[in-house]
Enzyme design. Structure first.
Site, PDB file in Angstrom:
ATOM      1  N   LYS A  53       0.875  -1.288   0.091  1.00 46.00           N
ATOM      2  CA  LYS A  53       0.192  -0.160   0.000  1.00 46.00           C
ATOM      3  C   LYS A  53       0.771   1.179  -0.166  1.00 46.00           C
ATOM      4  O   LYS A  53       0.521   2.439  -0.754  1.00 46.00           O
ATOM      5  CB  LYS A  53      -0.771   0.247   1.343  1.00 46.00           C
ATOM      6  CG  LYS A  53      -2.055  -1.301   1.008  1.00 46.00           C
ATOM      7  CD  LYS A  53      -2.867  -1.196   2.241  1.00 46.00           C
ATOM      8  CE  LYS A  53      -3.778  -2.426   2.382  1.00 46.00           C
ATOM      9  NZ  LYS A  53      -4.408  -2.859   3.557  1.00 46.00           N
ATOM     10  N   GLN A  97      -4.372  -1.364   9.876  1.00 42.73           N
ATOM     11  CA  GLN A  97      -4.296  -2.701   9.102  1.00 42.73           C
ATOM     12  C   GLN A  97      -5.142  -3.925  10.162  1.00 42.73           C
ATOM     13  O   GLN A  97      -4.594  -3.631  11.296  1.00 42.73           O
ATOM     14  CB  GLN A  97      -2.866  -2.974   9.071  1.00 42.73           C
ATOM     15  CG  GLN A  97      -2.896  -4.179   8.234  1.00 42.73           C
ATOM     16  CD  GLN A  97      -3.338  -4.089   6.889  1.00 42.73           C
ATOM     17  OE1 GLN A  97      -3.291  -3.393   5.989  1.00 42.73           O
ATOM     18  NE2 GLN A  97      -3.928  -5.461   6.540  1.00 42.73           N
ATOM     19  N   ASP A 120     -11.122   2.747   4.254  1.00 44.83           N
ATOM     20  CA  ASP A 120     -11.481   1.249   3.904  1.00 44.83           C
ATOM     21  C   ASP A 120     -12.951   1.190   3.961  1.00 44.83           C
ATOM     22  O   ASP A 120     -13.348   0.188   3.679  1.00 44.83           O
ATOM     23  CB  ASP A 120     -10.971   0.488   5.492  1.00 44.83           C
ATOM     24  CG  ASP A 120      -9.556  -0.183   4.967  1.00 44.83           C
ATOM     25  OD1 ASP A 120      -9.373  -0.418   4.025  1.00 44.83           O
ATOM     26  OD2 ASP A 120      -8.885  -0.536   6.072  1.00 44.83           O
TER      27      ASP A 120
END
Ligand code: NAD
Length: 285
Positions: A53, A97, A120
């Protein structure tokens, strides 16, 4: 029939080039898009995802920071860091994460992220808005799958779509997006009695279970579009999906490979979400 492969790498390349152009325009106006990634603990898979990422941000003109904390980090300390990132005007997207260590309540952590920085799309405000059709952010993996359908001209209106898996991250938002696009959607999961009976009637199958070779050729209707979200390892340690690729590719009309299918699209949509968050922030600056 031999399935046409849906090339997630090629589509990502095109979409990332568009992101890079829009990011450069914003940066020239003093609003470079910024993503903050927070990693707690030392899960090896998470390390790889985070590295990819961060690299994708750097390659496409987005700024990024990565904060790493030991697995012993307290929930209070993590929530304090998120609050600081919520207040930071250079940060437009915050990604924590997952999974988090067991002593941290991931729901609480996700709800602490400002909804307008929740790239997200996991915050309850964005999940709820997805249900009613107007989310700020769509979860990256199913959003990337929708871009694949669009790019390959796969008709969704009126199609029967079977989603296998009902997680908050993939299965449920995937089902909502397909429904919104006019598909008739069946959601299957680990308690579904006769999975093959559902998949055999499907024009579209999205497999998101984490079970290798779950979907085999005799479970697929000839010509169906099959999307393999799964990320598993075979006995040799090679990355593979939920779909028996060799078998299903001789029956399906379209199929995504693993690797090179959904994986790169997930990161691409993270870039898109971060860019759009920055564009919205710049419009209000
Ligand atoms: P999860 O473990 O939260 O959910 C798995 C789902 O599969 C559950 O809803 C469960 O009911 C269902 N399931 C399990 N066994 C089944 C069976 N035998 N028959 C039918 N349904 C069954 O997982 P998740 O986070 O949704 O991820 C699913 C897979 O997708 C994993 O392999 C994950 O690594 C992968 N993934 C890939 C990407 C990507 O970018 N490619 C992104 C997210 C997740």
């Amino acid at each position: 029939m031999t399935a046409q492969l849906i090339d997630g790498n090629a589509l990502s390349k095109t979409l990332r080039a568009e992101v890079a152009t829009r990011a450069a325009t914003l940066a020239a106006r003093g609003h470079q898009p910024g993503l903050a990634v927070v990693l707690v603990g030392d899960n090896p898979a998470s390390e790889v995802y985070v590295r990819n990422k961060i690299k994708a941000c750097a390659d496409n003109g987005l700024a990024s920071t990565c904060e790493r904390y030991p697995a012993t980090l307290t929930q209070t300390a993590l929530l304090a860091r998120i609050e600081a990132l919520n207040q930071d005007p250079k940060i437009h997207g915050i990604l924590v994460q997952l999974p988090l260590p067991a002593h941290i309540d991931s729901h609480k952590v996700i709800e602490a992220i400002a909804a307008e920085k929740d790239v997200d799309g996991f915050h309850v405000a964005n999940a709820g808005a997805l249900m009613t059709g107007r989310p700020l952010f769509r979860p990256c993996t199913p959003y990337g799958v929708m871009k694949m359908f669009e790019a390959y001209g796969i008709e969704l209106a009126g199609a029967h779509a079977v989603v296998i898996g009902r997680s908050n991250i993939v299965g449920k938002p995937m089902a909502l997006m397909l429904l919104d696009a006019g598909a008739t959607v069946t959601v299957c999961h680990s308690k579904t009695r006769d999975l093959a009976a559902h998949t055999r009637t499907a024009d579209i199958v999205v497999a998101a279970t984490g079970k290798r070779n779950l979907l085999t050729a005799e479970m697929v209707k000839p010509g169906a579009a099959v999307i393999d979200v799964g990320m598993n390892r075979d006995e040799a340690g090679k990355l593979c999906g939920d779909v028996d690729f060799a078998g299903v590719s001789s029956v399906a009309g379209y199929l995504t490979p693993v690797p090179g299918g959904v994986g790169p699209m997930t990161i691409t949509m993270l870039l898109v979400n971060t860019l759009e968050a920055a564009e919205r922030a710049a419009a209000h600056a």
